[in-house]
Motif scaffolding. Structure first.
Motif, PDB file in Angstrom:
ATOM      1  N   PRO A  30       5.193  -3.159  12.635  1.00  0.00           N
ATOM      2  CA  PRO A  30       3.888  -2.513  12.841  1.00  0.00           C
ATOM      3  C   PRO A  30       2.895  -3.470  13.483  1.00  0.00           C
ATOM      4  N   TRP A  31       1.953  -2.937  14.257  1.00  0.00           N
ATOM      5  CA  TRP A  31       0.993  -3.793  14.954  1.00  0.00           C
ATOM      6  C   TRP A  31       0.077  -4.522  13.977  1.00  0.00           C
ATOM      7  N   VAL A 167      -3.851 -15.027   0.877  1.00  0.00           N
ATOM      8  CA  VAL A 167      -4.837 -13.975   0.636  1.00  0.00           C
ATOM      9  C   VAL A 167      -4.719 -12.885   1.697  1.00  0.00           C
ATOM     10  N   VAL A 168      -4.619 -13.293   2.963  1.00  0.00           N
ATOM     11  CA  VAL A 168      -4.453 -12.318   4.046  1.00  0.00           C
ATOM     12  C   VAL A 168      -3.159 -11.520   3.847  1.00  0.00           C
ATOM     13  N   ALA A 169      -2.098 -12.206   3.442  1.00  0.00           N
ATOM     14  CA  ALA A 169      -0.826 -11.528   3.220  1.00  0.00           C
ATOM     15  C   ALA A 169      -0.916 -10.521   2.080  1.00  0.00           C
ATOM     16  N   PHE A 170      -1.657 -10.848   1.028  1.00  0.00           N
ATOM     17  CA  PHE A 170      -1.801  -9.930  -0.103  1.00  0.00           C
ATOM     18  C   PHE A 170      -2.533  -8.655   0.324  1.00  0.00           C
ATOM     19  N   VAL A 171      -3.633  -8.817   1.068  1.00  0.00           N
ATOM     20  CA  VAL A 171      -4.387  -7.654   1.548  1.00  0.00           C
ATOM     21  C   VAL A 171      -3.529  -6.827   2.503  1.00  0.00           C
ATOM     22  N   TYR A 172      -2.838  -7.508   3.409  1.00  0.00           N
ATOM     23  CA  TYR A 172      -1.964  -6.799   4.350  1.00  0.00           C
ATOM     24  C   TYR A 172      -0.849  -6.059   3.619  1.00  0.00           C
ATOM     25  N   SER A 173      -0.277  -6.685   2.594  1.00  0.00           N
ATOM     26  CA  SER A 173       0.813  -6.060   1.850  1.00  0.00           C
ATOM     27  C   SER A 173       0.341  -4.804   1.123  1.00  0.00           C
ATOM     28  N   PHE A 175      -1.986  -2.857   2.068  1.00  0.00           N
ATOM     29  CA  PHE A 175      -2.177  -1.832   3.086  1.00  0.00           C
ATOM     30  C   PHE A 175      -0.852  -1.260   3.582  1.00  0.00           C
ATOM     31  N   ILE A 176       0.078  -2.158   3.959  1.00  0.00           N
ATOM     32  CA  ILE A 176       1.300  -1.687   4.609  1.00  0.00           C
ATOM     33  C   ILE A 176       2.239  -1.010   3.617  1.00  0.00           C
TER      34      ILE A 176
END
Length: 368
Positions: A30-31, A167-173, A175-176
């Motif tokens: 995903p983008w 932290v960015v990975a947690f927020v992204y996870s 969401f995705i």
């Protein structure tokens, strides 16, 4: 064989190589993933630009690359895996910094990092980029000018970058995973001596040889030689090694021309941060589809990450030329190492002594 048949086979081989070079693989990435990866690497630079310390931002940005080790598994597994990768990144960078303070042991330290990081990634079946960014962090740390009392501070900056990436990975996870089902966690296959130990030792030796050649040729900041060697030799087959070194050479050659144009622009800290964000997004979008095309943008990205602090203090032409020589030498050593790695005859000759050395036989118990 007639000359006509020989020429026909050569043309067929060239056609197959050319077709392979332009083949674009499909991807379901995903983008949002490249966007999050760009944020993980770019946000530290934006903070550094805001405080007028782009050099600090570059170190933390290097830690942001750990985001690329985020697996597409359930949340608990992906976060534990990413935090383990963050610890490995910090440890490798720390060893690189220490080896800079002890130049006599730099070659041995970097070869050891290449061997152990590759061994760990193979044992735990870590997906690409594998051990590449762990070793790149160690190599950049080894060739970064740092004093003894600054070493803990630099390690802390990289750790902050790794923390931000988590932290960015947690927020992204969050969401995705609300839009895609995660892949199940696969059990680890049995770890064989050949795949985990022998291959890793040989890769570490090849990386050490590439760095030794770079030092013997007195190349300036030759960290990219072993990085290129490791990137090529990691191919899972001899064909993969050949294709990767060819694509890397062609992509780097075009990427150096792109770098020349980008470095000619007036780059203040804000433009530098935005450029790295854009390049990271392009690389992570393209790398799963065509490695050679991604290498065009990997070249200016790594140049900016590693050399941005010294830009303007030397000739851009000399920097571009040095990077091409580094890449060419690393790819050649990586190709030779890949031939040995995937040669049954070489493995049959070299594996038994290494097995006896690393797994000594237990002494037999004396009979009562």
């Amino acid at each position: 064989m007639s000359a006509r048949n020989l020429w026909r086979q050569v043309r067929q081989q060239l056609y197959a190589e050319g077709r392979q070079l332009i083949t674009i693989r499909p991807s379901d990435r995903p983008w949002q993933m490249p966007f999050a990866a760009a944020l993980a690497s770019g946000l530290p630079l934006l903070v550094g630009a805001a405080f007028g310390r782009v050099d600090y931002g570059l170190v933390s940005s290097l830690g942001g690359l750990v985001f690329l080790y985020l697996p597409d598994t359930p949340l608990h597994h992906r976060m534990v895996s990413l935090m383990a990768s963050a610890f490995a990144m910090i440890a490798c960078y720390t060893l690189g910094i220490i080896s800079h303070l002890l130049p006599a042991g730099m070659l041995l330290a970097l070869a050891t990092v290449a061997m152990l990081s590759n061994m760990t990634c193979r044992f735990y079946q870590v997906n690409p980029p594998g051990s590449l960014f762990f070793f790149m962090a160690a190599a950049i740390g080894a060739y970064s000018p740092v004093e003894l009392l600054q070493a803990p501070f630099k390690v802390g900056l990289l750790a902050l970058g790794c923390l931000l990436a988590c932290v960015v990975a947690f927020v992204y996870s969050l969401f995705i995973l609300s839009r895609r089902l995660p892949r199940p966690v696969q059990p680890l296959p049995p770890a064989s001596f050949e795949f985990v130990v022998f291959d890793s030792v040989l890769i570490g030796v090849c990386v050490g040889v590439s760095l030794l050649l770079a030092q013997a040729l007195q190349l300036h900041n030759p960290y990219w030689v072993p990085v290129s060697c490791l990137a090529v030799i990691q191919g899972m087959s001899l064909r993969a090694v050949w294709e990767k070194q060819l694509q890397r050479l062609l992509g780097t050659s075009i990427g150096l021309l792109l770098s020349w144009g980008l470095l000619a622009l007036p780059l203040d800290p804000w433009r530098l941060a935005l450029m790295i964000i854009v390049l990271t997004f392009i690389v992570e979008t393209a790398v799963v589809r065509h490695y050679g095309f991604a290498a065009i943008f990997i070249t200016p990205l790594t140049l900016l990450l590693a050399e941005a602090v010294t830009l303007g203090h030397g000739s851009v032409s000399a920097l571009i030329q040095a990077r091409f020589v580094d890449t060419l030498l690393g790819c050649l050593v990586g190709l030779v190492g890949g031939v040995c790695l995937h040669s049954p005859r070489f493995r049959a000759w070299a594996s038994p002594p290494l097995r006896r050395l690393l797994t000594p036989q237990r002494p037999r118990q004396a009979a009562n």
